[in-house]
Design an enzyme around this catalytic site. Structure first.
Site, PDB file in Angstrom:
ATOM      1  N   GLU A  39      -7.811 -33.019  24.209  1.00  0.00           N
ATOM      2  CA  GLU A  39      -9.281 -33.080  24.219  1.00  0.00           C
ATOM      3  C   GLU A  39      -9.753 -33.522  25.623  1.00  0.00           C
ATOM      4  O   GLU A  39      -9.100 -34.347  26.264  1.00  0.00           O
ATOM      5  CB  GLU A  39      -9.686 -34.137  23.174  1.00  0.00           C
ATOM      6  CG  GLU A  39     -11.148 -34.414  23.013  1.00  0.00           C
ATOM      7  CD  GLU A  39     -11.396 -35.531  21.983  1.00  0.00           C
ATOM      8  OE1 GLU A  39     -10.437 -36.283  21.627  1.00  0.00           O
ATOM      9  OE2 GLU A  39     -12.539 -35.659  21.522  1.00  0.00           O
ATOM     10  N   LYS A 111     -16.662 -29.597  18.808  1.00  0.00           N
ATOM     11  CA  LYS A 111     -16.211 -30.633  17.862  1.00  0.00           C
ATOM     12  C   LYS A 111     -17.325 -30.977  16.872  1.00  0.00           C
ATOM     13  O   LYS A 111     -18.447 -31.323  17.289  1.00  0.00           O
ATOM     14  CB  LYS A 111     -15.791 -31.870  18.655  1.00  0.00           C
ATOM     15  CG  LYS A 111     -15.217 -33.011  17.823  1.00  0.00           C
ATOM     16  CD  LYS A 111     -14.766 -34.144  18.757  1.00  0.00           C
ATOM     17  CE  LYS A 111     -14.078 -35.273  18.043  1.00  0.00           C
ATOM     18  NZ  LYS A 111     -13.579 -36.301  18.982  1.00  0.00           N
ATOM     19  N   CYS A 144      -9.581 -33.585  17.748  1.00  0.00           N
ATOM     20  CA  CYS A 144      -9.324 -35.012  17.515  1.00  0.00           C
ATOM     21  C   CYS A 144      -9.827 -35.506  16.167  1.00  0.00           C
ATOM     22  O   CYS A 144      -9.276 -35.171  15.136  1.00  0.00           O
ATOM     23  CB  CYS A 144      -9.859 -35.833  18.683  1.00  0.00           C
ATOM     24  SG  CYS A 144      -8.941 -37.390  18.824  1.00  0.00           S
ATOM     25  N   VAL A 171      -7.001 -42.664  19.571  1.00  0.00           N
ATOM     26  CA  VAL A 171      -6.863 -44.095  19.850  1.00  0.00           C
ATOM     27  C   VAL A 171      -6.457 -44.861  18.587  1.00  0.00           C
ATOM     28  O   VAL A 171      -5.918 -45.956  18.676  1.00  0.00           O
ATOM     29  CB  VAL A 171      -8.161 -44.698  20.435  1.00  0.00           C
ATOM     30  CG1 VAL A 171      -8.403 -44.180  21.841  1.00  0.00           C
ATOM     31  CG2 VAL A 171      -9.381 -44.415  19.567  1.00  0.00           C
TER      32      VAL A 171
HETATM   33  C1  ACM Z   1     -11.321 -39.013  19.020  1.00  0.00           C
HETATM   34  O1  ACM Z   1     -11.892 -38.249  18.239  1.00  0.00           O
HETATM   35  N1  ACM Z   1     -11.236 -38.746  20.316  1.00  0.00           N
HETATM   36  C2  ACM Z   1     -10.680 -40.231  18.538  1.00  0.00           C
END
Ligand code: ACM
Length: 268
Positions: A39, A111, A144, A171
């Site tokens: 990402e 996203k 992510c 994370v």
């Molecule tokens: C994330 O969606 N970068 C944790």
């Protein structure tokens, strides 16, 4: 099909450095037919001011990173899925992943499920949720934190995705295990390309968890990396295995769904 991921340590705000790393790593793995990158891999992750996005975000497909990645995809005859910061106007930004191939730009996925402070800067993607043909294999893209919403991967699988490409800057420690579940419950391959390293902004710091991985429709871990080393892996998979949705002779993961009982899923 040879598929893989690139795990590395992007430097926040240094697109030139990041792109030179990315191009070096893609060239080193030119045997891959499909490579997934993390990402926001051209810019780094930890945006804390709107001006940073205004400076670094790119239009699609005219942005300079997109153009460079198009060139390297053509040169290496590789399909690429790579996270980057997209702008659609001076004040509208998406945490996006681009899909491009030897023939050039294909599409961009924005996203849908933003994580934490991303909500301060990015607009959530509005869809559509769609799959793409890469050679004769169907792929879907999630980014992510989309991992936490099984509906998205399910819809992609129902639309025929055999491989879920998952650029990430993780994370929290949950996604790697969760993606194994996404694999078995949909009988798909997944490729999670996570980044490594730490980004500091003032007194705040984020450490990314690495452990990029490739999973199979049988919930096997076909490849996985360390939590803190630059690593790229390419594995040879048979995507047609993802077309078999039977878990036992009597259980088909799509046909056994009880959609008559799932209406609550569509209520807010
Ligand atoms: C994330 O969606 N970068 C944790």
């Amino acid at each position: 099909m040879k598929v893989g991921y690139i795990q590395f340590n992007p430097v926040f705000g240094n697109k030139e450095h990041n792109l030179s790393q990315i191009i070096r790593l893609i060239r080193n793995h030119a045997d891959a037919e499909l490579l997934v990158l993390p990402e926001l891999c051209t810019t780094g992750y930890f945006f804390t001011e709107q001006a940073e996005l205004q400076n670094m975000a790119e239009y699609v497909p005219s942005g300079s990173s997109v153009k460079l990645l198009e060139k390297v995809a053509a040169e290496t005859d590789t399909y690429l899925v790579a996270g980057f910061c997209e702008k659609v106007s001076e004040n509208e930004f998406y945490n996006s992943a681009i899909l491009l191939g030897p023939e050039g730009f294909i599409d961009v996925y924005r996203k849908i499920h933003l994580f934490n402070t991303e909500k301060n800067f990015f607009t959530p993607g509005k869809g559509p949720i769609q799959v793409y043909a890469v050679k004769d294999v169907k792929i879907g893209i999630i980014v992510c934190f989309d991992w936490a919403f099984p509906e998205l991967t399910r819809i992609l699988a129902l639309k025929g995705a055999e491989i879920i490409c998952h650029p990430a800057n993780l994370v929290l420690p949950f996604a790697q295990k969760t993606m194994l579940a996404r694999s078995i419950e949909n009988r798909v391959f997944t490729i999670t390309a996570n980044r490594i390293g730490t980004e500091k902004k003032g007194d705040k710091e984020l450490t990314f968890t690495g452990l990029s991985q490739i999973t199979s429709p049988g919930m096997e871990l076909l490849s996985h990396s360390s939590k803190d080393e630059e690593e790229c892996r390419v594995v040879d998979i048979d995507p047609s295995l993802a077309r078999n949705k039977w878990i036992t002779k009597k259980n088909h993961i799509f046909q056994d769904r009880r959609t008559d009982l799932y209406k609550a899923l569509l209520q807010s």
